[in-house]
Design a protein around this motif. Structure first.
Motif, mmCIF file in Angstrom:
data_model
loop_
_atom_site.group_PDB
_atom_site.id
_atom_site.type_symbol
_atom_site.label_atom_id
_atom_site.label_comp_id
_atom_site.label_asym_id
_atom_site.label_seq_id
_atom_site.Cartn_x
_atom_site.Cartn_y
_atom_site.Cartn_z
ATOM 1 N N ARG A 44 0.893 -1.309 -0.056
ATOM 2 C CA ARG A 44 -0.199 -0.024 0.015
ATOM 3 C C ARG A 44 0.872 1.401 -0.129
ATOM 4 N NH1 ARG A 44 -5.144 -0.072 3.837
ATOM 5 N NH2 ARG A 44 -5.330 -2.045 2.517
ATOM 6 N N GLU A 45 0.586 2.259 -0.795
ATOM 7 C CA GLU A 45 1.339 3.676 -1.083
ATOM 8 C C GLU A 45 0.514 4.539 -0.891
ATOM 9 O OE1 GLU A 45 3.235 3.950 -4.659
ATOM 10 O OE2 GLU A 45 1.324 3.684 -5.869
ATOM 11 N N GLY A 46 1.189 5.750 -0.136
ATOM 12 C CA GLY A 46 0.095 6.958 -0.302
ATOM 13 C C GLY A 46 0.256 7.655 -1.475
ATOM 14 N N VAL A 47 -0.833 8.420 -1.646
ATOM 15 C CA VAL A 47 -0.963 9.080 -2.773
ATOM 16 C C VAL A 47 -1.162 10.639 -2.618
ATOM 17 C CG1 VAL A 47 -2.576 9.373 -4.867
ATOM 18 C CG2 VAL A 47 -2.076 7.026 -3.890
ATOM 19 N N ALA A 48 -1.945 10.821 -1.740
ATOM 20 C CA ALA A 48 -2.246 12.290 -1.378
ATOM 21 C C ALA A 48 -3.024 12.352 -0.127
ATOM 22 C CB ALA A 48 -3.315 12.953 -2.336
ATOM 23 N N ALA A 49 -2.648 13.782 0.701
ATOM 24 C CA ALA A 49 -3.125 13.810 1.866
ATOM 25 C C ALA A 49 -3.613 15.397 1.984
ATOM 26 C CB ALA A 49 -2.142 13.423 2.871
ATOM 27 N N VAL A 62 2.494 11.120 -8.674
ATOM 28 C CA VAL A 62 1.236 11.748 -9.136
ATOM 29 C C VAL A 62 1.151 13.246 -9.071
ATOM 30 C CG1 VAL A 62 -0.263 9.831 -8.215
ATOM 31 C CG2 VAL A 62 0.119 11.829 -6.915
ATOM 32 N N LYS A 63 2.284 13.951 -8.701
ATOM 33 C CA LYS A 63 2.245 15.375 -9.080
ATOM 34 C C LYS A 63 2.275 15.861 -10.264
ATOM 35 C CE LYS A 63 5.133 16.482 -4.844
ATOM 36 N NZ LYS A 63 6.359 16.667 -4.306
ATOM 37 N N ALA A 67 -5.067 16.035 -7.803
ATOM 38 C CA ALA A 67 -5.129 17.013 -6.576
ATOM 39 C C ALA A 67 -6.017 16.671 -5.922
ATOM 40 C CB ALA A 67 -5.646 18.289 -7.870
ATOM 41 N N ILE A 68 -5.883 17.092 -4.776
ATOM 42 C CA ILE A 68 -6.853 16.639 -3.391
ATOM 43 C C ILE A 68 -7.437 18.087 -2.885
ATOM 44 C CG2 ILE A 68 -4.739 16.690 -1.940
ATOM 45 C CD1 ILE A 68 -6.404 14.423 -0.354
ATOM 46 N N SER A 69 -8.559 17.826 -2.569
ATOM 47 C CA SER A 69 -9.158 19.098 -1.968
ATOM 48 C C SER A 69 -10.134 18.646 -0.754
ATOM 49 C CB SER A 69 -10.292 19.749 -2.938
ATOM 50 O OG SER A 69 -10.879 18.881 -3.571
ATOM 51 N N LEU A 70 -10.497 19.318 0.241
ATOM 52 C CA LEU A 70 -11.443 19.015 1.262
ATOM 53 C C LEU A 70 -12.396 20.122 1.304
ATOM 54 C CD1 LEU A 70 -11.856 17.355 3.706
ATOM 55 C CD2 LEU A 70 -10.284 18.853 4.911
ATOM 56 N N ASP A 71 -13.472 19.410 1.364
ATOM 57 C CA ASP A 71 -14.968 20.383 1.606
ATOM 58 C C ASP A 71 -15.168 20.202 3.132
ATOM 59 O OD1 ASP A 71 -17.529 21.315 2.176
ATOM 60 O OD2 ASP A 71 -17.948 20.944 0.135
ATOM 61 N N ILE A 72 -14.862 21.186 3.894
ATOM 62 C CA ILE A 72 -15.055 21.113 5.308
ATOM 63 C C ILE A 72 -16.323 21.039 5.715
ATOM 64 C CG2 ILE A 72 -14.481 22.558 7.411
ATOM 65 C CD1 ILE A 72 -11.916 21.556 6.358
ATOM 66 N N ALA A 73 -17.332 21.740 5.034
ATOM 67 C CA ALA A 73 -18.631 21.784 5.647
ATOM 68 C C ALA A 73 -19.349 20.301 5.397
ATOM 69 C CB ALA A 73 -19.777 22.751 4.690
ATOM 70 N N LYS A 75 -17.404 17.560 4.918
ATOM 71 C CA LYS A 75 -16.183 16.587 5.589
ATOM 72 C C LYS A 75 -16.234 15.565 4.441
ATOM 73 C CE LYS A 75 -17.421 17.182 10.361
ATOM 74 N NZ LYS A 75 -17.906 16.531 11.857
ATOM 75 N N THR A 76 -15.755 16.097 3.257
ATOM 76 C CA THR A 76 -15.707 15.320 2.198
ATOM 77 C C THR A 76 -14.280 15.543 1.410
ATOM 78 O OG1 THR A 76 -17.709 14.860 1.819
ATOM 79 C CG2 THR A 76 -16.212 14.366 0.033
ATOM 80 N N ALA A 77 -13.292 14.584 1.424
ATOM 81 C CA ALA A 77 -12.123 14.657 0.549
ATOM 82 C C ALA A 77 -12.369 14.196 -1.046
ATOM 83 C CB ALA A 77 -10.981 14.141 1.338
ATOM 84 N N THR A 78 -11.830 15.033 -1.696
ATOM 85 C CA THR A 78 -11.750 14.571 -3.136
ATOM 86 C C THR A 78 -10.561 14.453 -3.828
ATOM 87 O OG1 THR A 78 -14.060 15.599 -3.391
ATOM 88 C CG2 THR A 78 -12.918 15.262 -5.381
ATOM 89 N N LEU A 79 -10.408 13.381 -4.464
ATOM 90 C CA LEU A 79 -9.087 13.263 -5.345
ATOM 91 C C LEU A 79 -9.433 13.252 -6.612
ATOM 92 C CD1 LEU A 79 -5.986 12.637 -4.922
ATOM 93 C CD2 LEU A 79 -6.650 10.151 -5.318
ATOM 94 N N GLN A 80 -9.014 14.414 -7.339
ATOM 95 C CA GLN A 80 -9.123 14.554 -8.911
ATOM 96 C C GLN A 80 -8.096 13.922 -9.311
ATOM 97 O OE1 GLN A 80 -11.847 15.742 -10.697
ATOM 98 N NE2 GLN A 80 -10.625 15.059 -12.479
ATOM 99 N N MET A 81 -8.549 12.878 -10.346
ATOM 100 C CA MET A 81 -7.183 12.167 -11.137
ATOM 101 C C MET A 81 -7.403 12.521 -12.528
ATOM 102 S SD MET A 81 -7.352 8.551 -8.920
ATOM 103 C CE MET A 81 -8.882 8.215 -9.402
ATOM 104 N N ASN A 82 -6.120 13.175 -13.056
ATOM 105 C CA ASN A 82 -6.195 13.530 -14.466
ATOM 106 C C ASN A 82 -5.038 12.770 -15.162
ATOM 107 O OD1 ASN A 82 -8.187 15.098 -14.252
ATOM 108 N ND2 ASN A 82 -6.721 16.878 -13.390
#
Length: 122
Positions: A44-49, A62-63, A67-73, A75-82
């Protein structure tokens, strides 16, 4: 007990994009969420945090593509993979822990989702 639920994932062709999300019910204001992936026969390897102060970290592999983002309200983290590559094929897991930071150390994370499959065809 903290729960995480991944959504998204699927099968795409190389060069295409995909978005996966991770929703948590963690009740502590300071927390961070990481995405890990595990391909068959590999560790298992780390991708984004990302943490709740919006500090982010991306693996070198993956740089420029993810891209990783967090919707605080929500509580959802999204990983956009292009520009996905065949070697991005894996089960992607999200994990969460209390506190701030963005380290990719699986043992740091007590809470894990069930995983979502991402398959990239070359």
């Amino acid at each position: 007990e903290v729960h995480l639920m991944e959504s998204g994932g699927g099968s795409v062709q190389a060069g295409e994009s995909l978005k996966i999300s991770c929703k948590t019910d963690i009740a502590i204001p300071n927390y961070f969420i990481a995405w890990f992936r595990q391909a068959p026969g590999k560790e298992r390897e780390g991708v984004a945090a990302i943490d709740s102060m919006d500090l982010t970290n991306l693996a070198d592999s993956v740089k420029g593509r993810f891209a990783i983002s967090l919707d605080i309200a929500e509580k959802t983290a999204t990983l956009q993979m292009n520009n996905l590559k065949f070697e991005d094929t894996a089960i992607y897991y999200c994990a969460a822990r209390v506190g701030l930071g963005t380290a990719f150390i699986p043992g740091y994370f007590p809470y894990w989702g069930q995983g979502t499959q991402v398959t990239v065809s070359s």
